[in-house]
Design an enzyme around this catalytic site. Structure first.
Site, PDB file in Angstrom:
ATOM      1  N   LYS A  79       7.628   2.573   7.537  1.00 49.57           N
ATOM      2  CA  LYS A  79       7.272   3.504   6.464  1.00 49.57           C
ATOM      3  C   LYS A  79       7.711   4.917   6.837  1.00 49.57           C
ATOM      4  O   LYS A  79       7.599   5.317   7.997  1.00 49.57           O
ATOM      5  CB  LYS A  79       5.759   3.449   6.233  1.00 49.57           C
ATOM      6  CG  LYS A  79       5.291   4.216   5.009  1.00 49.57           C
ATOM      7  CD  LYS A  79       3.787   4.029   4.791  1.00 49.57           C
ATOM      8  CE  LYS A  79       3.293   4.750   3.546  1.00 49.57           C
ATOM      9  NZ  LYS A  79       1.850   4.565   3.330  1.00 49.57           N
ATOM     10  N   SER A 154       0.637   3.014  -1.220  1.00 48.71           N
ATOM     11  CA  SER A 154       1.857   3.781  -1.123  1.00 48.71           C
ATOM     12  C   SER A 154       2.930   3.160  -0.224  1.00 48.71           C
ATOM     13  O   SER A 154       4.080   3.585  -0.277  1.00 48.71           O
ATOM     14  CB  SER A 154       1.513   5.166  -0.595  1.00 48.71           C
ATOM     15  OG  SER A 154       0.987   5.092   0.721  1.00 48.71           O
ATOM     16  N   SER A 178      -3.278   1.648   1.142  1.00 48.00           N
ATOM     17  CA  SER A 178      -1.819   1.679   1.026  1.00 48.00           C
ATOM     18  C   SER A 178      -1.043   0.577   1.756  1.00 48.00           C
ATOM     19  O   SER A 178       0.146   0.420   1.519  1.00 48.00           O
ATOM     20  CB  SER A 178      -1.293   3.036   1.470  1.00 48.00           C
ATOM     21  OG  SER A 178      -1.461   3.943   0.416  1.00 48.00           O
TER      22      SER A 178
HETATM   23  N1  GLN Z   1      -3.991   4.950  -3.526  1.00 48.47           N
HETATM   24  C1  GLN Z   1      -4.726   5.698  -2.577  1.00 48.47           C
HETATM   25  C2  GLN Z   1      -4.452   7.175  -2.736  1.00 48.47           C
HETATM   26  O1  GLN Z   1      -3.690   7.495  -3.570  1.00 48.47           O
HETATM   27  C3  GLN Z   1      -4.429   5.230  -1.194  1.00 48.47           C
HETATM   28  C4  GLN Z   1      -3.317   5.894  -0.516  1.00 48.47           C
HETATM   29  C5  GLN Z   1      -3.140   5.481   0.891  1.00 48.47           C
HETATM   30  O2  GLN Z   1      -3.786   4.555   1.391  1.00 48.47           O
HETATM   31  N2  GLN Z   1      -2.264   6.198   1.593  1.00 48.47           N
HETATM   32  O3  GLN Z   1      -5.001   7.991  -2.078  1.00 48.47           O
END
Ligand code: GLN
Length: 487
Positions: A79, A154, A178
């Site tokens: 990532k 994400s 994410s």
């Molecule tokens: N969807 C969540 C957010 O927007 C999780 C994001 C994440 O785990 N980095 O904060």
């Protein structure tokens, strides 16, 4: 079966026995990426030259009979918020479009020490803020199971790369879901480790209180293998915990008989799609055949999980992202000396950050401001303490908690991007594990019209072994690793 679909572990065995050269394996993945990347857009950067160089080094070691690491010659996708020395690390943002870290994150040092081959840096929501990988400056990633749908986020690029056969293993990060959300939407396995199990040194911070780096793979075995490599205390991360070094691969086998499962009603209640609820219960009924006992119970405190998560995440984001000021690194608004520092600073941030990141900086700054701090931030911290307490109680009754990973099936691209609140609500079942710090795994438990459905297993702190054991057995029972998208 095509080479690029094989489990990482099998590929490694073939490399070790010299049936395949590491170089051939990397070459095959490079070709696969060329073939499908136009459609999927899983990568921000593909490291073809570095990857081939590393693969050749591994081959040399093997020919000479030297010892090689447990990930010898395996192409892995990383990532793009995990720092990689001399490889650009963008966080999916324009502000870091040309940022090349001078150092490796601890997890990168660890995988390289085990002879993994970094094949590329994967697409993600900008600064990991999102649920669909659509907020990336580098364009959205598409779901390999249906290119008109989102891959989740994400870490959408990491999950899509696995589902599309563009990598054998992947690293993601999970602040509020994410890793698990895209694993669920793309039909792969993803594990958010216990807070403190994996070093976050070199992970570009979004919300420190919650996030963890974790493994993603097409099989549970591969996921366990990668976790074994990256877990462990690190003096450079003060939140990392000293735990005895252990192999998560050796604990996979075993019966589930007598296991006590709790299903929090709040995780399968309002807002959860019927098909998802059905798939999760069908799965639990299958477990029953193997001697697992389950029970529904109520965890009303979960109703406060989402607001507490977003308040704290945004507050921490507003502080963490203050460092991107166009001075030390990252995008700087061009000025020929006629602008003062304040102008350059604000214009750099105006043009460098996308809309969702700006929204969160603004809301987070507001929540932390004098007069509101106690009302919002402090209250959220107290809520977390209560949620943790109730989780501890729940784990006295149950060995693990099971629920859906995502409340809905992968939806269409652009469908929710203009409705932030609707997107935040998608995280309802994933954020509890981040608030409490417990390990949580997501793996496929069914399909609906060709789209994967994921189930989530949460365990007490540092019981990753239990979540992996359940996933491993489930994979054998359900055989979900056999299905591949048609690309
Ligand atoms: N969807 C969540 C957010 O927007 C999780 C994001 C994440 O785990 N980095 O904060």
């Amino acid at each position: 079966m095509k080479l690029y679909w094989l489990p990482a572990y099998e590929v490694k065995q073939k490399i070790l026995s010299q049936e395949l050269k590491a170089e051939e394996v990397t070459q095959e993945i490079v070709e696969r990426i060329r073939m499908v990347e136009d459609k999927v857009n899983a990568f921000i950067t593909v490291c073809e030259d570095e990857a081939l160089k590393k693969a050749k080094e591994v081959d040399k070691k093997i020919v000479k009979g030297e010892k090689v690491g447990v990930l010898a010659g395996i192409p892995i996708a990383v990532k793009d918020n995990i720092s990689t020395k001399n490889i650009r690390t963008t966080c999916g943002s324009k502000i870091l479009e040309n940022y090349i870290p001078p150092f490796n994150a601890t997890v990168i040092e660890k995988i390289l020490a085990e002879d993994a081959v970094i094949i590329g840096k994967t697409n993600m929501d900008e600064f990991a803020m999102g649920t669909t990988t659509e907020t990336s400056y580098f364009g959205p990633t598409k779901n390999p199971w249906d290119l008109t749908r989102v891959p989740g986020g994400s870490s959408g690029g990491s999950a899509a790369a696995l589902a599309a056969g563009e990598a054998f293993l992947a690293l993601g990060s999970d602040t509020g879901g994410s890793i698990r959300c895209p694993a669920c939407f793309c039909g792969v396995v993803g594990l958010k480790p216990t807070y403190g199990l994996v070093s976050r040194y070199g992970l570009i911070a979004y919300a420190n209180t919650f996030e963890q780096i974790g493994p993603m793979a097409r099989t549970t075995f591969d996921c366990a293998l990668l976790l074994t490599v990256i877990a462990g205390w690190d003096w450079r991360d003060s939140t990392s915990v000293e735990t005895p070094q252990k192999s998560y691969v050796e604990v996979l086998d075993g019966e589930l008989k007598g296991l006590k499962v709790g299903i929090p009603r709040e995780m399968v209640g309002e807002g959860v799609e019927e098909k998802v609820v059905k798939a999760v219960y069908d799965y639990v009924f299958r477990l029953e055949e193997f001697g697992v006992k389950w029970e529904e119970f109520s965890l009303p405190i979960l109703n406060y999980a989402l607001p507490a998560y977003y308040l704290i995440a945004m507050s921490e984001a507003s502080s963490n992202l203050a460092r991107f000021d166009g001075v030390r690194y990252g995008y700087r608004f061009p000025s020929d000396g006629n602008l003062d520092w304040n102008d350059v600073f604000s214009k750099s941030r105006r043009d460098g950050f996308g809309a969702e990141v700006k929204r969160r900086i603004i809301l987070g700054t507001y929540a932390l401001s004098a007069g509101y701090y106690g009302k919002f931030f402090l209250k959220s911290l107290k809520t977390i303490t209560l949620i943790k307490k109730d989780f501890e109680e729940a784990f006295k009754r149950f060995d693990v908690l099971i629920g859906p990973t995502m409340p809905i099936l992968p939806f269409k691209l652009k469908e929710k991007i203009d409705n932030p609140l609707a997107l935040y609500l998608c995280d309802i079942d994933t954020v509890p594990a981040n608030l409490t710090g417990v390990p949580a795994i997501s793996f496929p438990c069914g399909f609906s019209n060709g789209l994967p459905i994921g189930v989530q297993v949460m365990a007490p702190p540092f019981r990753e072994d239990l979540t992996l054991k359940i996933a491993y057995k489930s994979e054998k029972i359900l055989g979900f690793d056999r299905f591949k998208p048609n690309l």
